[in-house]
Design a protein around this motif. Sequence first.
Motif, short mmCIF file in Angstrom:
data_model
loop_
_atom_site.label_atom_id
_atom_site.label_comp_id
_atom_site.label_asym_id
_atom_site.label_seq_id
_atom_site.Cartn_x
_atom_site.Cartn_y
_atom_site.Cartn_z
N GLU A 1 0.83 -1.20 0.00
CA GLU A 1 0.00 0.00 0.00
C GLU A 1 0.87 1.26 0.00
O GLU A 1 0.59 2.22 -0.73
N GLU A 2 1.91 1.26 0.84
CA GLU A 2 2.82 2.42 0.89
C GLU A 2 3.49 2.64 -0.46
O GLU A 2 3.60 3.78 -0.95
N ARG B 1 2.55 1.65 -3.47
CA ARG B 1 1.61 2.07 -4.50
C ARG B 1 1.27 3.56 -4.37
O ARG B 1 1.25 4.30 -5.37
N ALA B 2 1.07 4.02 -3.13
CA ALA B 2 0.72 5.42 -2.91
C ALA B 2 1.89 6.34 -3.28
O ALA B 2 1.70 7.39 -3.92
N PHE B 3 3.10 5.96 -2.90
CA PHE B 3 4.27 6.81 -3.20
C PHE B 3 4.52 6.87 -4.70
O PHE B 3 4.79 7.95 -5.25
N ALA C 1 2.43 6.52 -7.05
CA ALA C 1 1.37 7.34 -7.65
C ALA C 1 1.69 8.82 -7.48
O ALA C 1 1.46 9.63 -8.39
N ARG C 2 2.23 9.20 -6.31
CA ARG C 2 2.58 10.61 -6.08
C ARG C 2 3.70 11.05 -7.02
O ARG C 2 3.81 12.23 -7.35
#
Length: 886
Positions: A527-528, A530-532, A534-535
Amino acid sequence: MNAREAIDARLPDLPRLPAALPRSGVSPEARLALRQILGDNERALAHAYHAGADVATLVHLRARAVGAVVVHAWRSCVGEAGECVLVAVGGFGRGLLFPQSDVDLLALGEPDALARQARALEAFFACLWDIGLKPGHAVRTLTDCRSLAADDVSVYTALMDARLLAGERYLADALAALVADPALWPAPAFIAAKRAEQSARHARYNDTTYNLEPNLKDGPGGLRTLDLMRWLGRRVADAGDFHAMVERGLLDRTECTALERAEATLWRYRYALHLAAGRPEERLLFDYQRRLAGEFGYEDEHATNLAVEQFMQAYYRAATIAERLGVQFLERCTELLEPATGSPRELDRDFVALGARVELREPDLFLRRPRAMVDVFVVPLDHPELRGLSAETMRRLQQALAHYGDGFAADAHVLGAFLALLRRGAPAVEALARMNRHGVLAAILPAFRRVVGRMQYDLFHVYTVDEHTLRVLRNVARYADADAAASMPLAAEVFAALDKPELLLLAALFHDIAKGRGGDHSELGEEEARAFCARMDLPEPDIDLVAWLVRWHLLMSVTAQRQDITDPDVVHRFAVQVGDRERLDHLYLLTIADIAGTNPKLWNEWKARLLADLHMAARYVLRADLGRPLHADERAVDCRARTRELLVEGGVDAMQAERWLDAFPQSSFLRHRPAQLARQARAIATAGPGGIVVAVNPQSSRGGSELFVCAPDRDGLFAAIAATLDRQGLGVVDARLLVGAEGRVFDTFELLDAHGGSALSLQRAGDLEAALRRVLEARELVARVARRSLPRRLRHFQRPPQIEFGDVEGATQLALVCSDRPGLLAEVAQALRESRVRVHDARIATFGERVEDFFVLTDENDAVLTEATRHRLRASLLERLGAESP
């Protein structure tokens, strides 16, 4: 009375000593009294500590109390003669003593005076030993001090802290003048010598703050680091404490505060360790970590955030601050004495070079353009002649990080610069390591900040999570080195073919980033990641690849080490889960880097071969047909045919080769390679019909040594072999135990030296063959298990054994998960023998202190084990492993 007053009330007063009678000596009765005074004072200080007293107060109180007793003894034995003086040096000279600190003393005088006082001095030091102080002492003249200090910077450093205890001041003043003489260790020479001394000291601790059992005093980031700052400050700028360094411009107030907090933590840990050990112990051993974590008030949060892990994380963070600021301080002192000459050299629009260091073109650059805090670490990659950042650049970097706070990680330009750095591939790793040392990496990745200093209380992970992550990144960078083509040819080839190496670096950064939170760190890390990603606006396929690698970063390791990769179904299931060649290549590289970066003792040629075999087998499946595994019968026929070809090529008649191969169990052609089987067939033919075969191949294709045993099957055979291997100091990393149609065993063991993890020499292989042959040719099999004590490090990681039974293809599978110990396999084999069961196959794996072994068993009639037999075997295993039956 408030809490502070209650604590102060527990602080001991200075010992009340009788007036010393000069040169009368210290009587046995007086010595007993002095010992009692010291003991009372130690106990009072310990009570005050446990009541919450400030450690800084306690260490100074102890120094004052011990000083009073020492001076009393000096006056009683030596008197107040002005011809020699007593001086405290080292930590005692600085006026602080921990519960078990050395009491370092120097008796100083002229040669003739010291000669006249020889007996009195001898009586004085003997008295100190008798009352339990165990002093470190020296008797020297001023000439001696100068000579020794000139030859040894550590002697000189000890004299820098000299403090007069008794005697005339003129000699102490002369010593102080000697130390202050600029000709004795000029500041540049002093810095160079202390830098070299520190490098040698840190090398003894693997140059890392993050040792599992760190040395609080001498390890990187330990108290000696802070002492060094004070010594350098005094020699370079006459600034002997942190506040004076702020006034001289060597520190800013924020750094001063951080150092004081770090020192307070280190002092508290050292004080508690001395009390717990009851001896001069500076290593924070496993023996004390759990106990001290409880004393400090830490509690287990969940299985992945134990109290002891929180306790150690607080230490590592303090040590990291001390080490980071110590490095910066050393650079500032060096720059102060060796200022760059000439004009600044242009580097780019933002940076210039002052000598060998990077300097900002404009002082407020980091505040105007936050992405420059990433770019500054890229500059040395393009200019390898540069040594690093200037002290002023380091300072402005820390100030800017504090200014931006959490907003730094959300800045799109910063993320863009970070992605550009990662796209440089292997060279980016050195920049990432420097960013980590200066706190920039944790500022970009707030999740990474949570694992700084995060240790795992076991012997499998020997580094904290952040240190492990950096080592994994360095291992990735090694794939691009010229040497990698020789040592890791497949990995080097695969890495060179990657289109986007930055994705592998991102997976390495995130693979353990969620450790310590509870739950599955792989899922949380996915999850971490994927979020990073994406940013950073990565394309969706790239995000999916990085997230998948983080989620499944253990898949290949677990499959290779815990399952039978010679089984085509195992390989097929693995390939199906991986899905495509791109994922397979990235996972292969990440797995190697991860294992090698977890524990230096874990990586060896056997594991390298194991992973390479799985990579190649899975690649074949992916290339051939993902939906249909290669049929086991077809594979066995192919293996037999290729084995026959090898034998014929070696001069064996084709019909003879067929007869040799007829003796082998059919499963041999599924479990072994053709070259392996051809070698075993020749060994059997050499021994003759019915003979006992013991053959050792010192260098097997998997990096270890291969032992092949072919002999008539009889009860206790496996136990006898295991006991012999144990007595020979060998570890079994894999085993294939097969039985042929004529009741002969075809057992193959993959061996490594139990201590060095290496393959066997020719001499040792011959010795093993002879020893095993003697055992197996005896009328009665003897399985003598060597009894050895449990090593200290393993004692703290013993866990109750887990024993599970299951049915598999007409046999019973035993799964044993337990703590490692010397002779474990031999003990297990003996339990199997006592329970009268037969071993048909085994899978051996050790992960740090955790052992995971699997055995395929039957009873004496080759039937599955009954419940009664399983119960008997479970009880025998628990007894031999020192555990109680449920």
